[in-house]
Design a protein around this motif. Sequence first.
Motif, PDB file in Angstrom:
ATOM      1  N   UNK A 176      29.874  37.922  32.320  1.00  0.00           N
ATOM      2  CA  UNK A 176      29.218  36.950  33.203  1.00  0.00           C
ATOM      3  C   UNK A 176      30.247  36.189  34.026  1.00  0.00           C
ATOM      4  N   UNK A 177      31.303  35.709  33.370  1.00  0.00           N
ATOM      5  CA  UNK A 177      32.303  34.926  34.081  1.00  0.00           C
ATOM      6  C   UNK A 177      33.051  35.735  35.119  1.00  0.00           C
ATOM      7  N   UNK A 178      33.462  36.959  34.764  1.00  0.00           N
ATOM      8  CA  UNK A 178      34.216  37.771  35.719  1.00  0.00           C
ATOM      9  C   UNK A 178      33.340  38.189  36.900  1.00  0.00           C
ATOM     10  N   UNK A 179      32.107  38.599  36.639  1.00  0.00           N
ATOM     11  CA  UNK A 179      31.220  38.986  37.729  1.00  0.00           C
ATOM     12  C   UNK A 179      30.929  37.842  38.682  1.00  0.00           C
ATOM     13  N   UNK A 180      30.667  36.651  38.135  1.00  0.00           N
ATOM     14  CA  UNK A 180      30.402  35.496  38.995  1.00  0.00           C
ATOM     15  C   UNK A 180      31.658  35.053  39.736  1.00  0.00           C
ATOM     16  N   UNK A 254      40.343  47.343  34.453  1.00  0.00           N
ATOM     17  CA  UNK A 254      41.191  48.252  35.212  1.00  0.00           C
ATOM     18  C   UNK A 254      40.448  48.940  36.340  1.00  0.00           C
ATOM     19  N   UNK A 255      39.223  49.385  36.067  1.00  0.00           N
ATOM     20  CA  UNK A 255      38.414  49.989  37.131  1.00  0.00           C
ATOM     21  C   UNK A 255      38.148  48.997  38.259  1.00  0.00           C
ATOM     22  N   UNK A 256      37.842  47.746  37.891  1.00  0.00           N
ATOM     23  CA  UNK A 256      37.579  46.722  38.899  1.00  0.00           C
ATOM     24  C   UNK A 256      38.810  46.465  39.757  1.00  0.00           C
ATOM     25  N   UNK A 257      39.956  46.330  39.114  1.00  0.00           N
ATOM     26  CA  UNK A 257      41.184  46.036  39.861  1.00  0.00           C
ATOM     27  C   UNK A 257      41.608  47.208  40.734  1.00  0.00           C
ATOM     28  N   UNK A 258      41.556  48.430  40.193  1.00  0.00           N
ATOM     29  CA  UNK A 258      41.968  49.589  40.989  1.00  0.00           C
ATOM     30  C   UNK A 258      41.022  49.830  42.161  1.00  0.00           C
ATOM     31  N   UNK A 259      39.721  49.686  41.918  1.00  0.00           N
ATOM     32  CA  UNK A 259      38.771  49.856  43.018  1.00  0.00           C
ATOM     33  C   UNK A 259      38.978  48.833  44.114  1.00  0.00           C
ATOM     34  N   UNK A 287      36.808  40.913  51.750  1.00  0.00           N
ATOM     35  CA  UNK A 287      36.662  39.749  50.874  1.00  0.00           C
ATOM     36  C   UNK A 287      36.301  40.142  49.453  1.00  0.00           C
ATOM     37  N   UNK A 288      35.298  41.023  49.305  1.00  0.00           N
ATOM     38  CA  UNK A 288      34.909  41.467  47.963  1.00  0.00           C
ATOM     39  C   UNK A 288      36.021  42.255  47.294  1.00  0.00           C
ATOM     40  N   UNK A 289      36.768  43.043  48.086  1.00  0.00           N
ATOM     41  CA  UNK A 289      37.860  43.834  47.508  1.00  0.00           C
ATOM     42  C   UNK A 289      38.984  42.941  47.002  1.00  0.00           C
ATOM     43  N   UNK A 290      39.345  41.912  47.770  1.00  0.00           N
ATOM     44  CA  UNK A 290      40.377  40.985  47.313  1.00  0.00           C
ATOM     45  C   UNK A 290      39.944  40.257  46.049  1.00  0.00           C
ATOM     46  N   UNK A 291      38.684  39.834  46.007  1.00  0.00           N
ATOM     47  CA  UNK A 291      38.187  39.137  44.818  1.00  0.00           C
ATOM     48  C   UNK A 291      38.197  40.058  43.598  1.00  0.00           C
ATOM     49  N   UNK A 292      37.745  41.297  43.779  1.00  0.00           N
ATOM     50  CA  UNK A 292      37.738  42.240  42.663  1.00  0.00           C
ATOM     51  C   UNK A 292      39.152  42.533  42.170  1.00  0.00           C
ATOM     52  N   UNK A 293      40.082  42.667  43.089  1.00  0.00           N
ATOM     53  CA  UNK A 293      41.467  42.921  42.691  1.00  0.00           C
ATOM     54  C   UNK A 293      42.039  41.765  41.900  1.00  0.00           C
ATOM     55  N   UNK A 294      41.827  40.547  42.387  1.00  0.00           N
ATOM     56  CA  UNK A 294      42.393  39.374  41.715  1.00  0.00           C
ATOM     57  C   UNK A 294      41.800  39.178  40.325  1.00  0.00           C
ATOM     58  N   UNK A 295      40.471  39.196  40.222  1.00  0.00           N
ATOM     59  CA  UNK A 295      39.827  38.964  38.933  1.00  0.00           C
ATOM     60  C   UNK A 295      40.097  40.117  37.968  1.00  0.00           C
ATOM     61  N   UNK A 297      42.618  42.242  37.938  1.00  0.00           N
ATOM     62  CA  UNK A 297      44.018  42.246  37.493  1.00  0.00           C
ATOM     63  C   UNK A 297      44.286  41.140  36.487  1.00  0.00           C
ATOM     64  N   UNK A 298      43.681  39.972  36.680  1.00  0.00           N
ATOM     65  CA  UNK A 298      43.879  38.868  35.741  1.00  0.00           C
ATOM     66  C   UNK A 298      43.305  39.204  34.366  1.00  0.00           C
ATOM     67  N   UNK A 299      42.074  39.710  34.349  1.00  0.00           N
ATOM     68  CA  UNK A 299      41.444  40.062  33.067  1.00  0.00           C
ATOM     69  C   UNK A 299      42.201  41.199  32.397  1.00  0.00           C
ATOM     70  N   UNK A 300      42.567  42.207  33.172  1.00  0.00           N
ATOM     71  CA  UNK A 300      43.293  43.345  32.601  1.00  0.00           C
ATOM     72  C   UNK A 300      44.643  42.915  32.047  1.00  0.00           C
ATOM     73  N   UNK A 301      45.356  42.087  32.772  1.00  0.00           N
ATOM     74  CA  UNK A 301      46.683  41.661  32.315  1.00  0.00           C
ATOM     75  C   UNK A 301      46.578  40.856  31.025  1.00  0.00           C
ATOM     76  N   UNK A 302      45.604  39.977  30.933  1.00  0.00           N
ATOM     77  CA  UNK A 302      45.465  39.158  29.729  1.00  0.00           C
ATOM     78  C   UNK A 302      45.139  40.018  28.507  1.00  0.00           C
TER      79      UNK A 302
END
Length: 578
Positions: A176-180, A254-259, A287-295, A297-302
């Motif tokens: 929920x948090x990552x999608x929002x 990872x799928x979210x960040x790579x996409x 805009x959506x691509x930058x947001x998906x990459x940032x979120x 990558x953050x979730x994947x890295x953690x």
Amino acid sequence: MTTTPVRLPAGSTAQAKVRRLVVYVLLAALVVIAANGAAGLLERALTAGQLLAGEGIAGLALSLAFALVGGPLAALLWWLVWRRLGAETERAAPSWGLYVSALYTLSLLISTTSLLAAASSLVTEPQPQWRPPLAVGVTWFLVWVWHRWMWRHPAKGPLALAQVPGVIGTTAGLAIGAGAAVAALSGLFDVALRGSMELTGAADPWWRAVLGNTVWAAGGALVWWWHWFRGGARRLRGGFADVALLLAGVLAAGLLALGGAGTVLLVLLRLAFDRTETLTGLLSPLGAALAATAVGALVWRYHRAAARGRSLRVRQAGTLITSGVALAAAASGIGVVLNAALSLAVSPLAETPPGEGPGGGSALTLLLGGISSLFVGGLVWWLTWRPREQHETQGVTPGRRVYLVTVFGLSAAVALAALLVIGYRLFELALADITGGSVVDRIRAPLGWLVAAGLASGYHFSVWRQDRTLKDSEAPAARLRIGRIILVTAADPEPLRRILEEQTGAPVTVWRRAGVFPSGAVAPAVADVAAPPGAVLPAVADVAAPRSLAGALAGISAPRVLVIADTPDSAQVIALRD
């Protein structure tokens, strides 16, 4: 001669299992019915003053029946169930754990989404309709608190599936948090890139949607934090906890960040080489691509960092999953690049058929899409898989072998499907009276998939053969053939667990003892040290004498091995019969 009948434990009979299943299914149904009725009555109380007519009367009657009939029945059945849970067999039954997990998850999802919907409506709607979702959210929040209390009860909480509620709560909050967060950042980036006047009208300011998504992101983050830190989900190890961490935190992120990264690179390439659309159209997915990459990558890295603190198998699985996702992106890019290159070679001005290019555009757009996917996927794959290190002498783990076989098998299946499509297109062209399109133009798409799958399959098959040769060339005496290790310790088990897994590759089960054996304690009797046929055991004196883990495990071969140790420099190893 009379025989005394053998009494089976109450929890081991089929009748007891069926009785529990029926009771818990009925209890779950009554709780849902009572909660729906209470939510309906609370909604009526919050919307007092409205006329009750027609369907309003029928809805009120239904809510009263659900709450005043289903509620007492649910309370009575729960009281009968709760009395029985003092017995160990009842508490350890999988049906009890399944009931608590199911109702905990259901109440958490309904209460969270309803309360967040009520909160977001206050900031996104000119006339907010917050009362109905608030009534549902409050009711199901109370159900969640009740089931959380049962789950955490020290004497009657479930023993089976005890990890499930905490893991599911963590995963739900993360989703929920990552999608929002992606939606909120996407709105901000769109405004920054394209301007607020192009996105929304004066009656619907852009900040309302962003603020509403921010409320959802904060709520999801709160649910994740509560379960991950306060609920102790980050300390859970093994089984379902590890699988959820890898699937949600590594694979999905990872799928979210790579996409997102691939889309960002595609937009930049199109801005430089393919200006066939207006600037607004080219920037629309950025805009959506930058947001998906940032979120992502953050979730994947953690979660990659969290996986490093777990067992060797989990760390390897996280690396292999990341490598597999990146490999899929790179292989897709190879196929698309070859497809577009053949299209440009046949007819430089040809348009790709609808659906083949990004947005159904030109072959140049398709080529740029393939290049972006190949670059992003290939870079991540190279950094994760590290091909140069794969040819060095190293231990071959089961997880690595499974990964290689899986990639080889899937690539072979894709190559076979591509071959069939190519054959069909060629035979169709030869047998039918088809005048439009050349041979290359008809087979370039499946040919691209065939080349990409062939490259991936061939490379991973060669690595698999190399691992097999390395494994066969090892001296039998130097290899550790241990099925499972049982570690008994009073100290912190994580350093010892890591040493054992890195030296043997076998899974480790930890048993905590109350205190440390005094100096000079006698080892188990020789008769207890029983090995299976063909097992290589150290001498009895070696088993009894504490020594380092590396020395104690040298030459051991057994299905199960008991290791008694509190420090890496003092260990006792006992091979057990299967």
